[in-house]
Design a protein around this motif. Sequence first.
Motif, mmCIF file in Angstrom:
data_model
loop_
_atom_site.group_PDB
_atom_site.id
_atom_site.type_symbol
_atom_site.label_atom_id
_atom_site.label_comp_id
_atom_site.label_asym_id
_atom_site.label_seq_id
_atom_site.Cartn_x
_atom_site.Cartn_y
_atom_site.Cartn_z
ATOM 1 N N GLU A 92 -4.022 11.130 18.827
ATOM 2 C CA GLU A 92 -3.613 10.570 17.542
ATOM 3 C C GLU A 92 -2.349 11.245 17.016
ATOM 4 O OE1 GLU A 92 -3.437 8.550 13.904
ATOM 5 O OE2 GLU A 92 -4.481 8.063 15.771
ATOM 6 N N LEU A 93 -2.312 12.576 17.047
ATOM 7 C CA LEU A 93 -1.174 13.284 16.480
ATOM 8 C C LEU A 93 0.074 13.146 17.347
ATOM 9 C CD1 LEU A 93 -2.811 16.505 15.010
ATOM 10 C CD2 LEU A 93 -2.158 14.395 13.866
ATOM 11 N N ARG A 94 -0.093 13.031 18.649
ATOM 12 C CA ARG A 94 1.088 12.788 19.495
ATOM 13 C C ARG A 94 1.709 11.440 19.136
ATOM 14 N NH1 ARG A 94 -2.483 14.610 23.910
ATOM 15 N NH2 ARG A 94 -2.099 16.849 24.194
ATOM 16 N N ARG A 95 0.887 10.433 18.967
ATOM 17 C CA ARG A 95 1.401 9.112 18.590
ATOM 18 C C ARG A 95 2.014 9.145 17.188
ATOM 19 N NH1 ARG A 95 -1.408 4.708 21.052
ATOM 20 N NH2 ARG A 95 -1.814 5.229 23.246
ATOM 21 N N LEU A 96 1.357 9.841 16.282
ATOM 22 C CA LEU A 96 1.763 9.823 14.879
ATOM 23 C C LEU A 96 3.023 10.630 14.634
ATOM 24 C CD1 LEU A 96 0.593 8.652 12.200
ATOM 25 C CD2 LEU A 96 -0.450 10.896 11.822
ATOM 26 N N THR A 97 3.161 11.791 15.299
ATOM 27 C CA THR A 97 4.289 12.683 15.021
ATOM 28 C C THR A 97 5.372 12.663 16.086
ATOM 29 O OG1 THR A 97 3.328 14.595 16.166
ATOM 30 C CG2 THR A 97 2.665 14.246 13.868
ATOM 31 N N GLY A 98 5.045 12.196 17.274
ATOM 32 C CA GLY A 98 5.993 12.269 18.367
ATOM 33 C C GLY A 98 6.152 13.657 18.944
ATOM 34 N N LEU A 99 5.275 14.593 18.538
ATOM 35 C CA LEU A 99 5.348 15.978 18.999
ATOM 36 C C LEU A 99 4.161 16.287 19.903
ATOM 37 C CD1 LEU A 99 6.325 17.649 15.608
ATOM 38 C CD2 LEU A 99 7.839 17.190 17.552
ATOM 39 N N PRO A 100 4.340 17.202 20.869
ATOM 40 C CA PRO A 100 3.264 17.475 21.826
ATOM 41 C C PRO A 100 2.141 18.348 21.277
ATOM 42 C CG PRO A 100 5.177 18.813 22.344
ATOM 43 C CD PRO A 100 5.599 17.891 21.244
ATOM 44 N N GLY A 101 2.393 19.107 20.210
ATOM 45 C CA GLY A 101 1.317 19.907 19.609
ATOM 46 C C GLY A 101 1.175 21.310 20.152
ATOM 47 N N GLY A 102 1.963 21.665 21.145
ATOM 48 C CA GLY A 102 1.945 23.037 21.641
ATOM 49 C C GLY A 102 0.570 23.493 22.077
ATOM 50 N N ASP A 103 0.165 24.667 21.589
ATOM 51 C CA ASP A 103 -1.092 25.289 22.001
ATOM 52 C C ASP A 103 -2.281 24.866 21.151
ATOM 53 O OD1 ASP A 103 0.248 26.731 23.967
ATOM 54 O OD2 ASP A 103 0.660 28.420 22.615
ATOM 55 N N LEU A 104 -2.069 24.007 20.158
ATOM 56 C CA LEU A 104 -3.167 23.732 19.232
ATOM 57 C C LEU A 104 -4.403 23.132 19.901
ATOM 58 C CD1 LEU A 104 -4.306 23.873 16.422
ATOM 59 C CD2 LEU A 104 -3.193 21.694 15.905
ATOM 60 N N PRO A 105 -4.290 22.158 20.814
ATOM 61 C CA PRO A 105 -5.516 21.664 21.456
ATOM 62 C C PRO A 105 -6.310 22.773 22.141
ATOM 63 C CG PRO A 105 -3.738 20.129 21.844
ATOM 64 C CD PRO A 105 -3.120 21.341 21.218
ATOM 65 N N ALA A 106 -5.610 23.693 22.810
ATOM 66 C CA ALA A 106 -6.310 24.813 23.443
ATOM 67 C C ALA A 106 -6.943 25.723 22.406
ATOM 68 C CB ALA A 106 -5.334 25.606 24.315
ATOM 69 N N GLU A 107 -6.287 25.901 21.258
ATOM 70 C CA GLU A 107 -6.866 26.722 20.189
ATOM 71 C C GLU A 107 -8.145 26.086 19.639
ATOM 72 O OE1 GLU A 107 -4.093 27.769 17.108
ATOM 73 O OE2 GLU A 107 -2.522 28.148 18.576
ATOM 74 N N MET A 108 -8.161 24.763 19.533
ATOM 75 C CA MET A 108 -9.366 24.085 19.060
ATOM 76 C C MET A 108 -10.537 24.336 20.002
ATOM 77 S SD MET A 108 -7.840 20.367 17.982
ATOM 78 C CE MET A 108 -6.318 20.173 17.057
ATOM 79 N N ILE A 109 -10.282 24.255 21.297
ATOM 80 C CA ILE A 109 -11.336 24.537 22.279
ATOM 81 C C ILE A 109 -11.734 26.009 22.220
ATOM 82 C CG2 ILE A 109 -11.896 24.562 24.737
ATOM 83 C CD1 ILE A 109 -11.780 21.758 23.547
ATOM 84 N N ASP A 110 -10.743 26.886 22.082
ATOM 85 C CA ASP A 110 -11.019 28.319 21.985
ATOM 86 C C ASP A 110 -11.878 28.617 20.761
ATOM 87 O OD1 ASP A 110 -10.756 31.130 22.536
ATOM 88 O OD2 ASP A 110 -9.197 31.229 21.006
ATOM 89 N N SER A 111 -11.607 27.938 19.668
ATOM 90 C CA SER A 111 -12.376 28.149 18.444
ATOM 91 C C SER A 111 -13.832 27.763 18.645
ATOM 92 C CB SER A 111 -11.759 27.324 17.306
ATOM 93 O OG SER A 111 -12.409 27.565 16.086
ATOM 94 N N ARG A 112 -14.046 26.635 19.306
ATOM 95 C CA ARG A 112 -15.426 26.199 19.562
ATOM 96 C C ARG A 112 -16.142 27.164 20.513
ATOM 97 N NH1 ARG A 112 -18.842 25.708 23.711
ATOM 98 N NH2 ARG A 112 -20.475 24.182 23.277
ATOM 99 N N ASP A 113 -15.444 27.621 21.551
ATOM 100 C CA ASP A 113 -16.059 28.562 22.488
ATOM 101 C C ASP A 113 -16.335 29.906 21.820
ATOM 102 O OD1 ASP A 113 -15.930 26.592 24.406
ATOM 103 O OD2 ASP A 113 -14.159 27.406 25.409
ATOM 104 N N ALA A 114 -15.467 30.292 20.890
ATOM 105 C CA ALA A 114 -15.711 31.527 20.145
ATOM 106 C C ALA A 114 -16.976 31.401 19.302
ATOM 107 C CB ALA A 114 -14.514 31.846 19.259
#
Length: 503
Positions: A92-114
């Motif tokens: 959704e955010l890639r389509r909406l902003t045109g930006l790749p989002g950097g490390d945020l998707p990995a941070e979201m997964i890291d947060s859940r695993d934490a």
Amino acid sequence: MDRVDLKPPTDAVDRAADAYAAAPLLNCLLREVARPLPDDAGAGDRPVHRLPGTGRLLRVRPGRRPADPEVYANGAWHRIGHTELVKLVAEELRRLTGLPGGDLPAEMIDSRDAVAALLTARHRAAPPEDPYLRSEQSLITGHPYHPAPKARGGGPVTAWLPYAPEAHARFPLVLLGVREDLVVEEGDTRALDALGTAPPGYRLLPAHPWQLDLLARDLAPAFADRRLLRLGTTDFAAWPTAAIRTLYAPERDLFLKFSLDVRITNDIRRLWRHDLLDLRRTDTAATQAFTAMGPPAAWLSDRGYRTAAFAFEELAVLVRDGLRDHLLPGATPLLAAALAEGFEGNPLPTAADPHAWWEAYLRQVVPPALTAFADHGVVLEAHLQNTLVAVDAGGTPVQALFRDAEGTKLLPEVSRAAGWERLVYCLVVNHLSEIAAALAEHHPGLDPWPAARRELARHDLPEIPALLASPTLPGKTNLLLRWTAADGAAARYLPLPNPLATG
């Protein structure tokens, strides 16, 4: 002492971790991106939202902590777990902003695993007996409007879990000796010298063991040429507070705040040079404001810092006031964020008269923040994690204690309009809204906002009438902030419905 019960089943931990991690991510998505559809587009009690970038439909179980996300595809609703939710948000955010989002998707997964690691660790660990420490170490959800509130920099669990407040950690501090001619300090740092003994020609510098692990390679030359010495550890344990890098030593009644080269929520948590150089001016202004106000409101002063010239930010330690000299007799301090999230001993759900409890809460928290702003030009970062609320033996709020000069702003260094917007976000949106929602959740039928309006209206600030009449409040956009890689201090706000509005 550790418990002896068995490790919880993995599937139970996974389900709980998914739920804990999904709630703040959904809060961000619904606040910042999704567009609600008319009520008749939903099914039962689950409102439907359209994601404007992809056009997909999303529905969730609503509430303070939204849950059970489902997406519509092939003529039916399909439940998605946290991993699928992250993929949905990223697309959704890639389509909406045109930006790749950097490390945020990995941070979201890291947060859940934490969260999963923390839940497992908590099952084995005994919580502190002290209700204050228990409140500081209770935040499994954490920031309710951040996409990755529990991310720990992507490092292995074994690196950070021994220092995690949510796992009820406590540990001694590492004591270093810094060559005397290389010490940099400002303010009152005498408490550091009482932590141990440094050899002739050196000064004592406590260090967070996790930060030392992170800096091991960088500091090796300083240990080799004896600019730094290892002097052992303290003979007492320190407890990490909700801020993770701020530790409390109950035996010494001392808070110490360290640099930690890890991204936690929006920022790498270093004590940055510019903040340290501003510290005395900011803290002095806040201290003077609270001295003028007098008790019961209190400011926990960041009274000084010490570091090494060759690792100014990396090894900095900040000395903060303890609690005992500020607390009213018989009062028990509790972290405001814990009142909203919940912990054993939380007085909020058991309040016999929730209206009276809420009015007492407002009387303690609101006046100091507004008075500091109006009379002294001090913009407190009065959010949930920077506010302690002390309660009497019956659980009624009797005092508020505020902290963190690093996040405090001064007028006119920021404009009055910008300072007011920041104060309204921190105090009303981040803080009062969460406590109000938690109180209403525990006491169905309670409307907390008339009392909040009355309390705010008592204060003669020119901004108050507009605040009470405005249809919107400023909401911080942490999801978009992180997706666009903006600096954490560069807050962006979007309009949220204002429950205080009288019109």
